[in-house]
Design a protein around this motif. Structure first.
Motif, PDB file in Angstrom:
ATOM      1  N   TYR A  50       0.828  -1.188   0.005  1.00 15.57           N
ATOM      2  CA  TYR A  50       0.059  -0.200   0.023  1.00 15.57           C
ATOM      3  C   TYR A  50       1.030   1.342  -0.041  1.00 15.57           C
ATOM      4  O   TYR A  50       0.260   2.097  -0.526  1.00 15.57           O
ATOM      5  CB  TYR A  50      -0.829  -0.036   1.188  1.00 15.57           C
ATOM      6  CG  TYR A  50      -1.559   1.297   1.129  1.00 15.57           C
ATOM      7  CD1 TYR A  50      -2.694   1.769   0.303  1.00 15.57           C
ATOM      8  CD2 TYR A  50      -1.806   2.400   1.966  1.00 15.57           C
ATOM      9  CE1 TYR A  50      -3.657   2.712   0.063  1.00 15.57           C
ATOM     10  CE2 TYR A  50      -2.656   3.117   2.158  1.00 15.57           C
ATOM     11  CZ  TYR A  50      -3.431   3.436   1.368  1.00 15.57           C
ATOM     12  OH  TYR A  50      -4.281   4.396   1.848  1.00 15.57           O
ATOM     13  N   LYS A  54       1.081   4.506  -2.932  1.00 13.90           N
ATOM     14  CA  LYS A  54       0.417   5.530  -2.996  1.00 13.90           C
ATOM     15  C   LYS A  54       1.041   6.596  -3.150  1.00 13.90           C
ATOM     16  O   LYS A  54       0.647   7.767  -3.752  1.00 13.90           O
ATOM     17  CB  LYS A  54      -0.122   5.635  -1.671  1.00 13.90           C
ATOM     18  CG  LYS A  54      -0.970   5.022  -0.703  1.00 13.90           C
ATOM     19  CD  LYS A  54      -0.587   5.503   1.212  1.00 13.90           C
ATOM     20  CE  LYS A  54       0.549   5.554   1.503  1.00 13.90           C
ATOM     21  NZ  LYS A  54       0.921   5.634   2.820  1.00 13.90           N
ATOM     22  N   ASP A  57       1.235   8.009  -9.507  1.00 13.23           N
ATOM     23  CA  ASP A  57       0.059   9.368 -10.023  1.00 13.23           C
ATOM     24  C   ASP A  57      -1.163   9.576 -11.132  1.00 13.23           C
ATOM     25  O   ASP A  57      -2.569   9.046 -10.697  1.00 13.23           O
ATOM     26  CB  ASP A  57       0.851  10.080 -10.837  1.00 13.23           C
ATOM     27  CG  ASP A  57       2.029  11.333 -10.236  1.00 13.23           C
ATOM     28  OD1 ASP A  57       1.633  11.105  -9.025  1.00 13.23           O
ATOM     29  OD2 ASP A  57       3.197  10.900 -10.139  1.00 13.23           O
ATOM     30  N   GLU A  74      -5.707   7.602  -7.402  1.00 15.73           N
ATOM     31  CA  GLU A  74      -6.650   7.924  -6.440  1.00 15.73           C
ATOM     32  C   GLU A  74      -8.051   8.147  -6.975  1.00 15.73           C
ATOM     33  O   GLU A  74      -8.671   7.796  -5.302  1.00 15.73           O
ATOM     34  CB  GLU A  74      -6.257   8.995  -5.535  1.00 15.73           C
ATOM     35  CG  GLU A  74      -6.076  10.944  -6.956  1.00 15.73           C
ATOM     36  CD  GLU A  74      -5.652  11.853  -6.644  1.00 15.73           C
ATOM     37  OE1 GLU A  74      -6.158  13.086  -6.495  1.00 15.73           O
ATOM     38  OE2 GLU A  74      -5.400  12.229  -5.071  1.00 15.73           O
ATOM     39  N   GLN A  75      -8.728   7.353  -7.478  1.00 14.58           N
ATOM     40  CA  GLN A  75     -10.068   7.857  -8.070  1.00 14.58           C
ATOM     41  C   GLN A  75     -10.199   6.282  -7.864  1.00 14.58           C
ATOM     42  O   GLN A  75     -11.071   5.716  -8.718  1.00 14.58           O
ATOM     43  CB  GLN A  75     -10.044   9.333  -9.131  1.00 14.58           C
ATOM     44  CG  GLN A  75     -10.222  10.069  -9.028  1.00 14.58           C
ATOM     45  CD  GLN A  75      -9.990  10.757 -10.266  1.00 14.58           C
ATOM     46  OE1 GLN A  75     -10.987  10.587 -11.266  1.00 14.58           O
ATOM     47  NE2 GLN A  75     -10.031  12.117 -10.188  1.00 14.58           N
TER      48      GLN A  75
END
Length: 376
Positions: A50, A54, A57, A74-75
């Motif tokens: 994880y 993170k 991009d 992130e989406q």
């Protein structure tokens, strides 16, 4: 190695393979810092944790040759939630995506009907295998169709259309011929490649030590054979014979330069085409790492021993002129060996060609000396 040329786009194929979790995280942190400096980094990765996920991009998910998702990382979870795949609490998003694609996640079971999947599992091993294979293909196809109808796909398509239009406008314009570009200047390249050549020489001292030892031994032998040559007719013949032997020795001792180009040719071609350094920088660095320790020093040692043993003219100017001539002969023979080896891939063939050249030169030289002797 690839970072030396400071590429604007860097492609990596699973850069964390074989690394532990901590080292893999350190590698990705380095790539993240490079991306913040303006570089585009595209890579595939296997089972990231994880903390690594993170750092992404943009995320692209592929299965069976089809795009299942492409967009901001992130989406991604929000996108899968919107199409009916809920990530379990405390689950790694990367593992969740792979489970969804492979059709073995509880999220897939919930979206397809949890009870029906449990019944199929209880029927037996063969039925279970057939059901899993069918779910795998159907899930991939469903995810692909849902992605084609998503806003992420429309945004990507619009960007690609703009790129296509700009390329069409540039088709009519004259294009510049692609040239190899370098991240550093000539002297920086020369410094580092020369340093590498010298390190290779120091880490493998057998060749240089053997060269010096053989030079000392041959100088003592020649000096002992022609020791104290007089100035009468027989002494002059001995001096001519000693000069002929010294020249022959310097030529054949330079044959070892053949392997310089041949052994590193593949590495040189790869690094040159990648824009690491110029041909001139590599060539001069090779000369620095070979001419000074392997050709100049033996020539000086040979001169200091045999000149005074044979009894040539005891004058400093004559001695240094003899030494310079001997070193230049070694340089010329080395240059011929490098020229022949540059076009060869096998050391044995290059050795054969350079030996034939030296033999023809020696025969012509001996005939010339005999002709002068007969004329006198």
């Amino acid at each position: 190695m690839e970072l030396i040329t400071e590429p604007p786009v860097l492609f990596l194929d699973e850069p964390t393979t074989g690394l532990d979790a901590s080292t893999a995280n350190a590698v990705l942190l380095l790539l993240k810092r490079l991306s913040r400096r303006g570089r585009t980094i595209i890579f595939s990765i296997h089972q990231p944790r994880y903390s690594i996920y993170k750092l992404f991009d943009s995320l692209t998910l592929l299965a069976l040759g089809k795009v299942l998702y492409h967009g901001p990382a992130e989406q991604a979870l929000h996108y899968f939630t919107s199409i009916g795949y809920q990530c379990e609490p405390f689950n790694n998003p990367a593992d969740f995506f792979l489970d969804v694609i492979n059709g073995d996640s509880t999220a897939v079971a919930a979206s397809r009907g949890e009870q029906r999947t449990r019944d199929s599992v209880d029927t037996g091993g063969g039925g279970m295998a057939e059901e899993e294979q069918g779910v795998d293909q159907s899930v991939v196809e469903a995810l692909h169709q849902q992605y084609l109808s998503s806003s992420h796909y429309r945004d990507t398509r619009d960007v690609l259309k703009k790129v296509e239009l700009s390329q069409r406008h540039e088709q009519g314009k004259p294009r510049r011929v692609n040239e190899v570009t370098y991240a550093n200047g000539f002297f920086t390249q020369l410094y580092w490649v020369s340093k590498r050549s010298i390190k290779n020489l120091l880490r493998n001292p057998q060749a240089s030590v053997a060269q010096v030892a053989v030079t000392v031994l041959l100088a003592l032998i020649v000096g002992a054979i022609f020791f104290g040559a007089t100035l009468d007719q027989q002494g002059i013949q001995n001096r001519v014979g000693s000069l002929f032997f010294i020249t022959t020795n310097q030529c054949f001792s330079s044959v070892s330069a053949i392997e310089l180009f041949i052994k590193d040719k593949k590495l040189f071609v790869h690094q040159y085409t990648s824009g690491y350094y110029r041909v001139s920088a590599y060539f001069f660095a090779l000369l620095i790492g070979d001419l000074l320790p392997m050709r100049t020093a033996p020539g000086i040692i040979f001169s200091c021993i045999c000149y005074w043993m044979i009894g040539y003219q005891a004058a400093a100017g004559r001695f240094f002129f003899f030494m310079l001539t001997l070193v230049l002969v070694s340089y010329a023979a080395t240059a011929m060996a490098l020229a022949i080896s540059a076009g060869m891939d096998v050391v044995a063939i290059a050795n054969l060609l350079i030996t034939i050249c030296f033999v023809f030169m020696l025969v012509s030289t001996e005939r010339g000396w005999r002709g002068r002797g007969g004329a006198h």
